[in-house]
Design a protein around this motif. Structure first.
Motif, PDB file in Angstrom:
ATOM      1  N   GLU A   1      -1.693   4.529   4.827  1.00 31.39           N
ATOM      2  CA  GLU A   1      -2.565   4.331   3.679  1.00 31.39           C
ATOM      3  C   GLU A   1      -3.693   3.576   3.813  1.00 31.39           C
ATOM      4  OE1 GLU A   1      -1.411   6.074   1.281  1.00 31.39           O
ATOM      5  OE2 GLU A   1       0.523   6.587   1.498  1.00 31.39           O
ATOM      6  N   VAL A   2      -3.884   2.616   4.864  1.00 30.60           N
ATOM      7  CA  VAL A   2      -5.203   1.610   4.885  1.00 30.60           C
ATOM      8  C   VAL A   2      -6.367   2.497   5.027  1.00 30.60           C
ATOM      9  CG1 VAL A   2      -6.210  -0.009   6.293  1.00 30.60           C
ATOM     10  CG2 VAL A   2      -3.617   0.338   6.193  1.00 30.60           C
TER      11      VAL A   2
ATOM     12  N   MET B   1       0.677  -1.311  -0.105  1.00 30.50           N
ATOM     13  CA  MET B   1       0.045   0.007   0.122  1.00 30.50           C
ATOM     14  C   MET B   1       0.963   1.309   0.155  1.00 30.50           C
ATOM     15  SD  MET B   1      -2.988  -1.334   2.608  1.00 30.50           S
ATOM     16  CE  MET B   1      -3.922  -2.639   2.399  1.00 30.50           C
ATOM     17  N   ARG B   2       1.958   1.214   0.197  1.00 29.67           N
ATOM     18  CA  ARG B   2       2.961   2.312   0.157  1.00 29.67           C
ATOM     19  C   ARG B   2       2.923   3.096  -0.912  1.00 29.67           C
ATOM     20  NH1 ARG B   2       7.502  -0.622   1.127  1.00 29.67           N
ATOM     21  NH2 ARG B   2       7.861  -1.083  -0.900  1.00 29.67           N
ATOM     22  N   LYS B   3       3.100   4.264  -1.128  1.00 31.41           N
ATOM     23  CA  LYS B   3       2.925   5.168  -2.313  1.00 31.41           C
ATOM     24  C   LYS B   3       4.156   6.180  -2.286  1.00 31.41           C
ATOM     25  CE  LYS B   3      -1.501   3.637  -2.253  1.00 31.41           C
ATOM     26  NZ  LYS B   3      -2.111   2.975  -3.435  1.00 31.41           N
ATOM     27  N   ASN B   4       4.166   6.571  -3.694  1.00 37.55           N
ATOM     28  CA  ASN B   4       5.054   7.563  -4.088  1.00 37.55           C
ATOM     29  C   ASN B   4       4.589   9.100  -3.743  1.00 37.55           C
ATOM     30  OD1 ASN B   4       7.369   5.991  -4.703  1.00 37.55           O
ATOM     31  ND2 ASN B   4       6.206   5.539  -6.621  1.00 37.55           N
ATOM     32  N   TYR B   5       5.344   9.958  -3.123  1.00 39.35           N
ATOM     33  CA  TYR B   5       5.087  11.222  -3.102  1.00 39.35           C
ATOM     34  C   TYR B   5       6.020  12.287  -3.459  1.00 39.35           C
ATOM     35  CZ  TYR B   5       1.476   9.649   0.268  1.00 39.35           C
ATOM     36  OH  TYR B   5       0.054   9.077   0.863  1.00 39.35           O
ATOM     37  N   SER B   6       5.503  13.342  -4.000  1.00 37.13           N
ATOM     38  CA  SER B   6       6.608  14.255  -4.775  1.00 37.13           C
ATOM     39  C   SER B   6       6.914  15.296  -3.566  1.00 37.13           C
ATOM     40  CB  SER B   6       5.602  15.075  -5.671  1.00 37.13           C
ATOM     41  OG  SER B   6       4.688  16.095  -4.973  1.00 37.13           O
ATOM     42  N   PHE B   7       7.970  16.067  -3.853  1.00 34.83           N
ATOM     43  CA  PHE B   7       8.493  17.149  -2.963  1.00 34.83           C
ATOM     44  C   PHE B   7       7.524  17.913  -2.524  1.00 34.83           C
ATOM     45  CE2 PHE B   7      11.294  20.770  -2.291  1.00 34.83           C
ATOM     46  CZ  PHE B   7      12.010  20.125  -1.228  1.00 34.83           C
ATOM     47  N   GLU B   8       6.755  18.353  -3.366  1.00 32.31           N
ATOM     48  CA  GLU B   8       5.729  19.461  -3.062  1.00 32.31           C
ATOM     49  C   GLU B   8       4.753  18.989  -2.069  1.00 32.31           C
ATOM     50  OE1 GLU B   8       5.459  22.523  -4.338  1.00 32.31           O
ATOM     51  OE2 GLU B   8       7.521  22.407  -5.085  1.00 32.31           O
ATOM     52  N   GLN B   9       4.458  17.484  -2.274  1.00 36.78           N
ATOM     53  CA  GLN B   9       3.335  16.995  -1.407  1.00 36.78           C
ATOM     54  C   GLN B   9       4.152  16.796   0.115  1.00 36.78           C
ATOM     55  OE1 GLN B   9       2.646  13.433  -3.669  1.00 36.78           O
ATOM     56  NE2 GLN B   9       0.597  14.156  -3.592  1.00 36.78           N
TER      57      GLN B   9
ATOM     58  N   GLY C   1       8.260  -1.373   5.006  1.00 36.34           N
ATOM     59  CA  GLY C   1       6.726  -1.373   5.388  1.00 36.34           C
ATOM     60  C   GLY C   1       5.759  -1.589   4.109  1.00 36.34           C
ATOM     61  N   LEU C   2       4.628  -2.006   4.611  1.00 35.27           N
ATOM     62  CA  LEU C   2       3.453  -2.503   3.609  1.00 35.27           C
ATOM     63  C   LEU C   2       2.102  -1.547   3.636  1.00 35.27           C
ATOM     64  CD1 LEU C   2       3.496  -6.394   4.323  1.00 35.27           C
ATOM     65  CD2 LEU C   2       5.106  -5.094   2.708  1.00 35.27           C
ATOM     66  N   GLU C   3       1.695  -1.267   4.727  1.00 35.64           N
ATOM     67  CA  GLU C   3       0.562  -0.697   4.676  1.00 35.64           C
ATOM     68  C   GLU C   3       0.476   0.826   4.897  1.00 35.64           C
ATOM     69  OE1 GLU C   3      -1.355  -2.809   8.163  1.00 35.64           O
ATOM     70  OE2 GLU C   3      -1.771  -4.491   7.290  1.00 35.64           O
ATOM     71  N   ASN C   4       1.757   1.278   5.259  1.00 40.70           N
ATOM     72  CA  ASN C   4       1.943   2.946   5.294  1.00 40.70           C
ATOM     73  C   ASN C   4       3.017   3.181   4.506  1.00 40.70           C
ATOM     74  OD1 ASN C   4      -0.126   3.043   7.716  1.00 40.70           O
ATOM     75  ND2 ASN C   4       1.371   1.275   8.417  1.00 40.70           N
ATOM     76  N   THR C   5       3.173   4.655   4.296  1.00 38.64           N
ATOM     77  CA  THR C   5       4.265   5.089   3.581  1.00 38.64           C
ATOM     78  C   THR C   5       4.983   6.007   4.813  1.00 38.64           C
ATOM     79  OG1 THR C   5       3.076   5.438   1.721  1.00 38.64           O
ATOM     80  CG2 THR C   5       5.115   6.653   1.841  1.00 38.64           C
ATOM     81  N   ASN C   6       6.406   5.573   4.656  1.00 36.32           N
ATOM     82  CA  ASN C   6       7.252   6.403   5.640  1.00 36.32           C
ATOM     83  C   ASN C   6       8.110   7.146   5.023  1.00 36.32           C
ATOM     84  OD1 ASN C   6       6.411   5.274   8.587  1.00 36.32           O
ATOM     85  ND2 ASN C   6       6.568   3.387   7.258  1.00 36.32           N
ATOM     86  N   ILE C   7       8.234   8.357   5.186  1.00 30.92           N
ATOM     87  CA  ILE C   7       9.083   9.407   4.242  1.00 30.92           C
ATOM     88  C   ILE C   7      10.206   9.966   5.159  1.00 30.92           C
ATOM     89  CG2 ILE C   7       9.393  11.336   2.858  1.00 30.92           C
ATOM     90  CD1 ILE C   7       5.957  10.860   2.416  1.00 30.92           C
ATOM     91  N   LEU C   8      11.469   9.793   4.906  1.00 35.41           N
ATOM     92  CA  LEU C   8      12.474  10.676   5.631  1.00 35.41           C
ATOM     93  C   LEU C   8      12.672  12.126   4.993  1.00 35.41           C
ATOM     94  CD1 LEU C   8      14.799  10.735   7.634  1.00 35.41           C
ATOM     95  CD2 LEU C   8      16.214   9.565   5.728  1.00 35.41           C
TER      96      LEU C   8
END
Length: 260
Positions: free
Chosen positions: A57-58, A6-14, A36-43
């Motif tokens: 993301e669930v 369920m992990r997604k990609n996010y842009s710099f603007e987001q 991670g499978l069910e969430n998106t973790n962004i550093l």
């Protein structure tokens, strides 16, 4: 086995749009964790430091589930355990919404994720001690919110999965006899002993993919998304299965972890 990410990609603007809700500075660079499978973790890195954005993301997750997760994290952090600190927004909230998703920001913990890695016995003992300290920390816990009602990583609700077995009847690759045996053994050997088993709030996923190591020592326990009010034995069983049994000398690993 099919694994759905369920992990997604996010842009710099987001990412900037999320971080504008916090007094942490403007993002300079960011990257998305592959764990991670069910969430998106962004550093995210700003002038003030490094932080981690967690995007839930669930679709079925409820606010009270996130409140429950965060309250356990805050309790553990307050007890001095190596867990991330949840950071409040500009409006003094522990989470925000972004694109109809629940989001919260945490401190970044230095260390290398140990998934698929061999570790020392002393490291396993550190994990065991931290796990025991966490259980002591949660002994008088009165968390905010509530856990997921049909949590598939919850021993006490294991039988709920029976209602989905009908979807597997037409799949010739599924061993129906094995599934039946597992449920029968759960009912005959485990469920009957529930009244005798101690319960507490538990992390419920102290596994290799949720542990960080720095200079050979435990530096972080992350992801409280599977936390429940459950059986203490299950906390031990998860770590033995998802950490100790993955070691080359798994017998010594299991014995050393259980003894500690």
């Amino acid at each position: 086995m099919c694994i759905i990410f369920m992990r997604k990609n996010y842009s710099f603007e987001q990412v900037k749009e999320i971080m504008i809700n916090y007094n942490l500075g403007e993002p300079r660079v960011f990257s998305i964790f592959e764990i991670g499978l069910e969430n998106t973790n962004i550093l995210v890195e700003t002038k003030q430091g490094k932080y981690v954005i967690k995007v839930c993301e669930v679709e079925t997750v409820e606010i009270e589930n996130i409140e429950f997760e965060i309250s356990l994290m805050m309790k553990a952090f307050g007890c001095g355990l190596p867990v991330p600190k949840v950071i409040k927004s500009k409006t003094n909230n522990l989470f925000i919404t972004f694109s109809d998703k629940i989001v919260f920001v945490m401190s970044y913990l230095e260390g290398e994720n140990i998934q698929n890695k061999q570790v020392t016995i002393s490291f396993l003992e550190e994990v065991a001690q931290a796990s025991a300290n966490m259980l002591k920390c949660f002994a008088d816990m009165h968390p905010v919110g509530s856990e997921h009602e049909e949590h598939y990583w919850n021993l006490k609700t294991f039988d709920v999965g029976k209602k989905y077995l009908s979807y597997l009847k037409k799949d010739n690759n599924v061993d129906q006899a094995l599934i039946k045996t597992i449920y029968n053994e759960w009912e005959d050997n485990i469920a009957v002993n529930f009244p005798k088993m101690q319960m507490s709030y538990i992390h419920n996923d102290i596994a290799s993919h949720n542990l960080l190591m720095k200079d050979g020592h435990l530096s972080g326990i992350v992801d409280f998304g599977d936390a429940v009010y459950g059986y203490l034995a299950f906390e031990l069983a998860v770590t033995i299965t998802q950490l100790c049994m993955l070691q080359e000398d798994w017998k010594e690993s299991v014995i050393s972890y259980a003894k500690k």
